[in-house]
Write a protein that holds these residues in place. Structure first.
Motif, PDB file in Angstrom:
ATOM      1  N   GLY A 185       0.852  -1.199   0.000  1.00 16.93           N
ATOM      2  CA  GLY A 185       0.000   0.000   0.000  1.00 16.93           C
ATOM      3  C   GLY A 185       0.880   1.237   0.000  1.00 16.93           C
ATOM      4  N   ASP A 213       0.779  -1.424  -4.813  1.00 16.44           N
ATOM      5  CA  ASP A 213      -0.450  -0.660  -4.577  1.00 16.44           C
ATOM      6  C   ASP A 213      -1.483  -1.047  -5.626  1.00 16.44           C
ATOM      7  N   LEU A 256       2.251   1.176   5.552  1.00 19.04           N
ATOM      8  CA  LEU A 256       1.980   2.451   6.219  1.00 19.04           C
ATOM      9  C   LEU A 256       0.642   3.013   5.755  1.00 19.04           C
ATOM     10  N   HIS A 257      -0.273   3.099   6.689  1.00 18.77           N
ATOM     11  CA  HIS A 257      -1.601   3.649   6.429  1.00 18.77           C
ATOM     12  C   HIS A 257      -2.397   2.837   5.412  1.00 18.77           C
TER      13      HIS A 257
HETATM   14  C1  LIG Z   1      -3.400   6.210   2.783  1.00 21.01           C
HETATM   15  S1  LIG Z   1      -2.445   5.554   1.494  1.00 21.01           S
HETATM   16  C2  LIG Z   1      -0.857   5.421   2.231  1.00 21.01           C
HETATM   17  C3  LIG Z   1       0.286   5.589   1.291  1.00 21.01           C
HETATM   18  C4  LIG Z   1       1.670   5.453   1.898  1.00 21.01           C
HETATM   19  N1  LIG Z   1       1.919   4.133   2.391  1.00 21.01           N
HETATM   20  C5  LIG Z   1       1.893   6.460   2.993  1.00 21.01           C
HETATM   21  O1  LIG Z   1       1.847   6.096   4.172  1.00 21.01           O
HETATM   22  O2  LIG Z   1       2.094   7.629   2.690  1.00 21.01           O
HETATM   23  C6  LIG Z   1      -3.015   3.885   1.463  1.00 21.01           C
HETATM   24  C7  LIG Z   1      -2.648   3.175   0.194  1.00 21.01           C
HETATM   25  O3  LIG Z   1      -2.910   1.797   0.367  1.00 21.01           O
HETATM   26  C8  LIG Z   1      -3.400   1.293  -0.856  1.00 21.01           C
HETATM   27  N2  LIG Z   1      -4.149   0.066  -0.570  1.00 21.01           N
HETATM   28  C9  LIG Z   1      -5.270  -0.075   0.207  1.00 21.01           C
HETATM   29  N3  LIG Z   1      -5.672  -1.359   0.214  1.00 21.01           N
HETATM   30  C10 LIG Z   1      -4.791  -2.040  -0.532  1.00 21.01           C
HETATM   31  C11 LIG Z   1      -4.675  -3.406  -0.908  1.00 21.01           C
HETATM   32  N4  LIG Z   1      -5.549  -4.295  -0.472  1.00 21.01           N
HETATM   33  N5  LIG Z   1      -3.663  -3.772  -1.715  1.00 21.01           N
HETATM   34  C12 LIG Z   1      -2.754  -2.860  -2.153  1.00 21.01           C
HETATM   35  N6  LIG Z   1      -2.806  -1.545  -1.839  1.00 21.01           N
HETATM   36  C13 LIG Z   1      -3.816  -1.143  -1.039  1.00 21.01           C
HETATM   37  C14 LIG Z   1      -4.261   2.426  -1.376  1.00 21.01           C
HETATM   38  O4  LIG Z   1      -4.448   2.329  -2.789  1.00 21.01           O
HETATM   39  C15 LIG Z   1      -3.445   3.641  -0.986  1.00 21.01           C
HETATM   40  O5  LIG Z   1      -2.604   4.084  -2.015  1.00 21.01           O
END
Ligand SMILES: C[S@@+](CC[C@H](N)C(=O)[O-])C[C@H]1O[C@@H](n2cnc3c(N)ncnc32)[C@H](O)[C@@H]1O
Length: 389
Positions: A185, A213, A256-257
């Motif tokens: 993510g 992602d 992260l997040h």
């Molecule tokens: C809030 S952003 C955080 C981005 C980065 N990690 C940060 O902390 O700045 C959450 C990200 O997780 C991705 N995401 C959520 N569920 C996911 C999944 N099941 N598989 C892959 N990516 C995922 C979303 O597309 C998004 O880009």
């Protein structure tokens, strides 16, 4: 015993302690610990002393402030006949006779402090005023190294994240081997680029990082930036965490997040790979909000906002507890200050393969008390059920 007290006081004053070991217990008892180690650790940016009590089948931890620590150490010295104190200046061997006569032997130092163990002074790893190509390319600073006002929180977050990474370096520092890392993510990947910069350009590690992602356009942009920066061993892929099968072995999992149970899917993968390090900042813990039920806690749970906070705390406690059951030493740390984001906790777990029976019992009791059935448990399936038997 006064000689020991004096020595401990002196070592603490000089801030030279690496760790203590107390062994050779006077009264053997299978129910009691038979060895205790004590080391300084940084928790929430403060130095505390972590006491590890080794029992036959479990370990317990206790963190004490310096004031409480000396008293505790002296009580423990009354229970043991032998102690070793490793400091930056010397190694001390302490022998205590049946009649409490003390002999202290001093030898040249044999141990070196790691970052986890010494009193780190607050400093930024990336400094403003020093132009850094990856921060410039990501629009965090300008060509002169000035951090843009609207990106200052991001700059602080990146630095805080790198502090957490700095602390786990002893677990990754394997120059002879390539370290495989995945960031689940990764989103726009500020922190993924920062991680690559710190591990490859600053620490000179042989590292391979994959950012994953769901978002195609974000992944395309990140791959373009990595290419521009010449970050050859940083690749971004499109995919869903839960179904990711792109690699066989990962040494460090970062997430992260990642929303709700996406964090649990990432933690599950980390456990399946036996990853040595996990850094996870959870976000939007909705799953248990729908499940938590407890009559005693009705005064809290009847208020939506309190129930939401409670669910988030319970979710992260359960995550930490399951990680402990799966052989990880786990800490929950403040990621960045509350005023910047409510998503401010970081779960840091390192593989030690030590399983505490206490964590298993704690987990079972908490689950039953709150009537919850967490995704993380179901995702781990038999791996976890076997330990809970
Ligand atoms: C809030 S952003 C955080 C981005 C980065 N990690 C940060 O902390 O700045 C959450 C990200 O997780 C991705 N995401 C959520 N569920 C996911 C999944 N099941 N598989 C892959 N990516 C995922 C979303 O597309 C998004 O880009």
């Amino acid at each position: 015993m006064d000689k020991i007290h004096e020595l401990v006081e002196k070592i603490l004053k000089e801030e030279s302690l690496i760790y203590f070991v107390l062994s050779n217990i006077r009264k053997k008892d299978p129910e009691m610990y038979d060895k205790v180690t004590i080391r300084p650790v940084i928790l929430k940016d403060k130095k505390v002393y972590q006491f590890t009590y080794n029992y036959q089948k479990k370990v317990n931890h206790e963190n004490l402030k310096e004031e409480e620590m000396i008293e505790k150490v002296m009580t423990l010295f009354e229970q043991f006949k032998q102690g070793q104190i490793f400091t930056n200046e010397a190694d001390y061997q302490i022998l205590i006779s049946k009649k409490f006569k003390v002999k202290i032997l001093k030898k040249p130092p044999t141990k070196e402090a790691t970052n986890l163990e010494h009193n780190r002074k607050k400093k930024y790893i990336l400094s403003e005023g020093k132009p850094n190509p990856f921060l410039i390319r990501l629009g965090v600073m300008n060509e002169k190294g000035k951090v843009l006002a609207k990106k200052f929180d991001k700059f602080r977050q990146i630095n805080r994240f790198l502090e957490m990474v700095e602390d786990i370096m002893p677990y990754l520092n394997k120059k002879e081997k390539r370290v495989n890392i995945i960031d689940f993510g990764c989103g726009k990947s500020y922190l993924t680029f920062a991680l690559y910069h710190y591990l490859v350009e600053v620490s000179k590690l042989n590292v391979n990082i994959i950012g994953l992602d769901l978002k195609k356009d974000v992944i395309r942009d990140c791959n373009e930036i990595a290419k521009d920066l010449g970050y050859e061993d940083l690749k971004f892929m499109i995919g869903d965490i839960e179904h990711f099968t792109g690699v066989d072995k990962v040494d460090m999992v970062v997430t992260l997040h990642a929303c709700d149970t996406a964090t649990d899917a990432a933690l599950t993968k980390a456990i399946e790979w036996d990853a040595e390090v996990i850094l996870s900042v959870p976000c939007c813990q909705h799953e248990l909000f729908r499940q938590i039920h407890n009559d005693v806690m009705k005064p809290i749970l009847k208020h939506g906002i309190l129930k939401e906070r409670m669910s988030a705390i319970v979710t992260d406690s359960i995550r930490a507890n399951i990680l402990e059951i799966m052989g990880y030493q786990t800490q929950i740390l403040e990621f960045i200050d509350m005023e910047h984001t409510p998503k401010n906790l970081l779960i840091r777990a390192v593989k030690t393969n030590t399983v505490s029976c206490e964590s298993i019992e704690e987990y079972k009791k908490l689950k039953a008390f709150l009537g919850v059935d967490p995704y993380f448990e179901r995702a781990l399936g038999d791996r976890l059920y076997e330990k809970l038997k």
